[in-house]
Design a protein around this motif. Structure first.
Motif, PDB file in Angstrom:
ATOM      1  N   GLU A 102      -7.607   5.285  -7.352  1.00  0.00           N
ATOM      2  CA  GLU A 102      -7.651   4.182  -6.409  1.00  0.00           C
ATOM      3  C   GLU A 102      -6.854   3.060  -6.837  1.00  0.00           C
ATOM      4  O   GLU A 102      -5.413   2.262  -6.501  1.00  0.00           O
ATOM      5  CB  GLU A 102      -8.852   3.487  -6.071  1.00  0.00           C
ATOM      6  N   SER A 103      -6.607   3.170  -8.314  1.00  0.00           N
ATOM      7  CA  SER A 103      -5.908   1.944  -9.067  1.00  0.00           C
ATOM      8  C   SER A 103      -4.544   2.438  -9.136  1.00  0.00           C
ATOM      9  O   SER A 103      -3.550   1.260  -9.218  1.00  0.00           O
ATOM     10  CB  SER A 103      -6.279   2.408 -10.658  1.00  0.00           C
ATOM     11  N   ALA A 104      -4.034   3.795  -8.687  1.00  0.00           N
ATOM     12  CA  ALA A 104      -2.826   4.329  -9.469  1.00  0.00           C
ATOM     13  C   ALA A 104      -2.456   3.738  -7.568  1.00  0.00           C
ATOM     14  O   ALA A 104      -0.898   3.809  -7.948  1.00  0.00           O
ATOM     15  CB  ALA A 104      -2.969   5.987  -9.179  1.00  0.00           C
ATOM     16  N   HIS A 105      -2.961   4.159  -7.165  1.00  0.00           N
ATOM     17  CA  HIS A 105      -2.831   4.074  -5.535  1.00  0.00           C
ATOM     18  C   HIS A 105      -2.231   2.283  -5.729  1.00  0.00           C
ATOM     19  O   HIS A 105      -1.271   1.794  -5.469  1.00  0.00           O
ATOM     20  CB  HIS A 105      -3.626   4.455  -4.178  1.00  0.00           C
ATOM     21  N   MET A 106      -2.889   1.826  -6.061  1.00  0.00           N
ATOM     22  CA  MET A 106      -2.578   0.153  -5.944  1.00  0.00           C
ATOM     23  C   MET A 106      -1.257   0.071  -6.729  1.00  0.00           C
ATOM     24  O   MET A 106      -1.081  -0.765  -5.822  1.00  0.00           O
ATOM     25  CB  MET A 106      -4.310  -0.370  -6.038  1.00  0.00           C
ATOM     26  N   ALA A 107      -1.709   0.201  -7.582  1.00  0.00           N
ATOM     27  CA  ALA A 107      -0.242  -0.335  -9.016  1.00  0.00           C
ATOM     28  C   ALA A 107       0.544   0.481  -8.136  1.00  0.00           C
ATOM     29  O   ALA A 107       1.975   0.017  -8.380  1.00  0.00           O
ATOM     30  CB  ALA A 107      -0.405   0.285 -10.380  1.00  0.00           C
TER      31      ALA A 107
ATOM     32  N   PRO B 169       3.667  -7.335 -10.204  1.00  0.00           N
ATOM     33  CA  PRO B 169       3.729  -6.193 -11.725  1.00  0.00           C
ATOM     34  C   PRO B 169       2.437  -5.271 -11.523  1.00  0.00           C
ATOM     35  O   PRO B 169       1.436  -6.062 -10.903  1.00  0.00           O
ATOM     36  CB  PRO B 169       3.495  -7.646 -12.443  1.00  0.00           C
ATOM     37  N   VAL B 170       2.793  -4.172 -12.312  1.00  0.00           N
ATOM     38  CA  VAL B 170       1.656  -3.922 -13.441  1.00  0.00           C
ATOM     39  C   VAL B 170       1.211  -3.558 -14.603  1.00  0.00           C
ATOM     40  O   VAL B 170       0.159  -3.131 -14.918  1.00  0.00           O
ATOM     41  CB  VAL B 170       1.298  -2.091 -11.809  1.00  0.00           C
ATOM     42  N   LEU B 171       1.704  -4.318 -14.971  1.00  0.00           N
ATOM     43  CA  LEU B 171       1.541  -4.327 -16.535  1.00  0.00           C
ATOM     44  C   LEU B 171       2.806  -5.728 -16.819  1.00  0.00           C
ATOM     45  O   LEU B 171       2.826  -6.238 -16.695  1.00  0.00           O
ATOM     46  CB  LEU B 171       2.918  -3.577 -16.617  1.00  0.00           C
TER      47      LEU B 171
ATOM     48  N   TYR C  52      -5.351   3.291 -19.315  1.00  0.00           N
ATOM     49  CA  TYR C  52      -4.867   2.858 -18.017  1.00  0.00           C
ATOM     50  C   TYR C  52      -3.232   3.069 -17.169  1.00  0.00           C
ATOM     51  O   TYR C  52      -2.148   4.200 -16.928  1.00  0.00           O
ATOM     52  CB  TYR C  52      -4.498   1.209 -17.723  1.00  0.00           C
ATOM     53  N   VAL C  53      -2.038   2.516 -18.793  1.00  0.00           N
ATOM     54  CA  VAL C  53      -0.801   2.861 -18.338  1.00  0.00           C
ATOM     55  C   VAL C  53      -0.139   3.894 -18.169  1.00  0.00           C
ATOM     56  O   VAL C  53       0.315   5.012 -17.549  1.00  0.00           O
ATOM     57  CB  VAL C  53      -0.372   2.550 -19.845  1.00  0.00           C
ATOM     58  N   LYS C  54      -0.820   5.086 -18.683  1.00  0.00           N
ATOM     59  CA  LYS C  54      -0.682   6.847 -19.046  1.00  0.00           C
ATOM     60  C   LYS C  54      -0.796   7.115 -17.190  1.00  0.00           C
ATOM     61  O   LYS C  54      -0.470   7.836 -16.786  1.00  0.00           O
ATOM     62  CB  LYS C  54      -1.016   7.400 -20.269  1.00  0.00           C
ATOM     63  N   ALA C  55      -1.850   7.237 -16.875  1.00  0.00           N
ATOM     64  CA  ALA C  55      -2.476   6.902 -15.145  1.00  0.00           C
ATOM     65  C   ALA C  55      -1.162   6.410 -14.103  1.00  0.00           C
ATOM     66  O   ALA C  55      -1.089   7.043 -12.972  1.00  0.00           O
ATOM     67  CB  ALA C  55      -4.282   6.009 -15.409  1.00  0.00           C
ATOM     68  N   ILE C  56      -1.317   5.282 -14.502  1.00  0.00           N
ATOM     69  CA  ILE C  56      -0.531   4.388 -13.351  1.00  0.00           C
ATOM     70  C   ILE C  56       1.537   5.022 -13.728  1.00  0.00           C
ATOM     71  O   ILE C  56       1.467   5.158 -13.051  1.00  0.00           O
ATOM     72  CB  ILE C  56      -0.679   3.302 -13.320  1.00  0.00           C
TER      73      ILE C  56
END
Length: 353
Positions: A285-290, A299-301, A347-351
């Protein structure tokens, strides 16, 4: 058997469409809003003032008040200027700061407010909260919901696109906020208002799942409706819980720690929501939101809004102090700085990039 129900505080008129501003006079002629046509219209020196020439002929009984900014002092000054004018209602025509000043001023002098936003930067356009800068930084003040909301999609499209993007971030963050509310219910026994949660969740999901973009009328319609529904959800619950969790705590931390550098409210909330979803283990869900935030240019970072990772770590660590008594994934995990660093790297790797 008696029929049990409850009254929901909500506007008597919600008009969201292209060209809605041209019918503002008809909306204000509704006797539930104004019986005499005597209105106080608060405008900014920018977008609101530019629309005055277009709107003024349909409001012959209106007095116009230019608002200097979005501070508590501005709102008190506005209320003082309107007091004694024997108006039926206050109209806030402009961006979020003007709407919030008009909300506060209307509440202070006991008049209903008609919100006519010129952008969709955040969910405050129909909420029972006025956010105003004060000597201590920024404060939230309880006010009645607007009695009417008029949103002209043509006006929204003419506003700088960054305002629409900010509204997207604020709406999408509902999904994370509701997850935090459910966590507080499971762990702390905090009561959830199911109707408020459903309204806020569906508003956020509608924006998150919509395939359109910032220049698309259908998408703008869904975004505007989502922001209005979010405001009503806060009225239903009696607080900001349906739309404010770890995402907003991180946003408030940015505002307090870096007041001269903070980005738009919705930009910070969207980033906070994507990271908070990762913290609670909702990695897909986090990756989809990003991915959705990126598609809309959000921004996501932290580097994408001018902050270093280290400044972001500090904001996340500080965030729980911004809302004492609120229980979110941040309070639940009670992370150390080193743990935040490790989770952020994951998180950075995942998105992805």
């Amino acid at each position: 058997m008696p029929v049990l129900t409850r009254l929901i505080p909500s506007p008597v008129v919600v008009d969201i469409r292209a060209g809605a501003l041209d019918d503002l006079g008809c909306v204000l002629a509704d006797e539930r809003i104004s019986h005499s046509g005597k209105l106080a219209v608060a405008v900014s020196g920018g977008s609101g003032a530019r629309l005055r020439e277009r709107v003024a002929p349909s409001l012959p009984g209106a007095d116009w008040f230019e608002v200097g900014g979005g501070t508590l002092d501005d709102a008190i000054k506005l209320a003082g200027a309107m007091k004694g004018g024997h108006y039926d209602a206050v109209v806030g025509l402009g961006g979020g700061k003007i709407i919030d000043c008009a909300k506060f001023a209307a509440a202070r002098i006991g008049l209903p407010l008609v919100a006519v936003p010129t952008n969709l930067a955040h969910d405050g356009l129909c909420s029972p909260v006025a956010t105003l800068d004060n000597d201590a930084g920024r404060g939230s003040y309880g006010v009645p919901n607007p009695i009417a909301v008029v949103i002209d999609l043509d006006v929204i499209r003419d506003a700088p696109v960054r305002f629409v993007r900010a509204g997207i971030g604020d709406a999408v963050s509902n999904v994370s906020a509701i997850a935090d509310w459910e966590l507080a219910n499971r762990v702390k026994g905090e009561r959830i208002d199911g109707l408020a949660a459903a309204m806020a969740r569906q508003a956020g999901e509608a924006v998150l799942r919509h395939p359109g973009g910032v220049g698309d009328n259908d998408f703008l319609q869904v975004l505007a409706e989502g922001l209005v529904l979010t405001g009503i959800a806060m009225s239903v619950s009696g607080d900001s819980r349906p739309a404010s969790g770890a995402c907003h705590e991180i946003n408030h931390a940015f505002d307090l720690l870096y007041p001269q550098r903070a980005a738009a409210h919705g930009e910070q909330c969207g980033l906070g929501a994507a990271f908070a979803m990762y913290l609670r283990g909702a990695h897909d869900e986090s990756a989809h939101m990003a991915q959705v935030l990126r598609r809309h240019g959000l921004p996501v970072l932290p580097e994408e809004i001018g902050f270093t990772p280290e400044e972001f770590f500090r904001a996340v660590e500080y965030a729980p102090r911004t809302r004492p008594g609120r229980y979110t994934i941040l309070e639940h995990l009670d992370l150390t700085t080193d743990q935040i660093k490790d989770l952020y790297a994951d998180y950075v790797k995942a998105i992805g990039s």
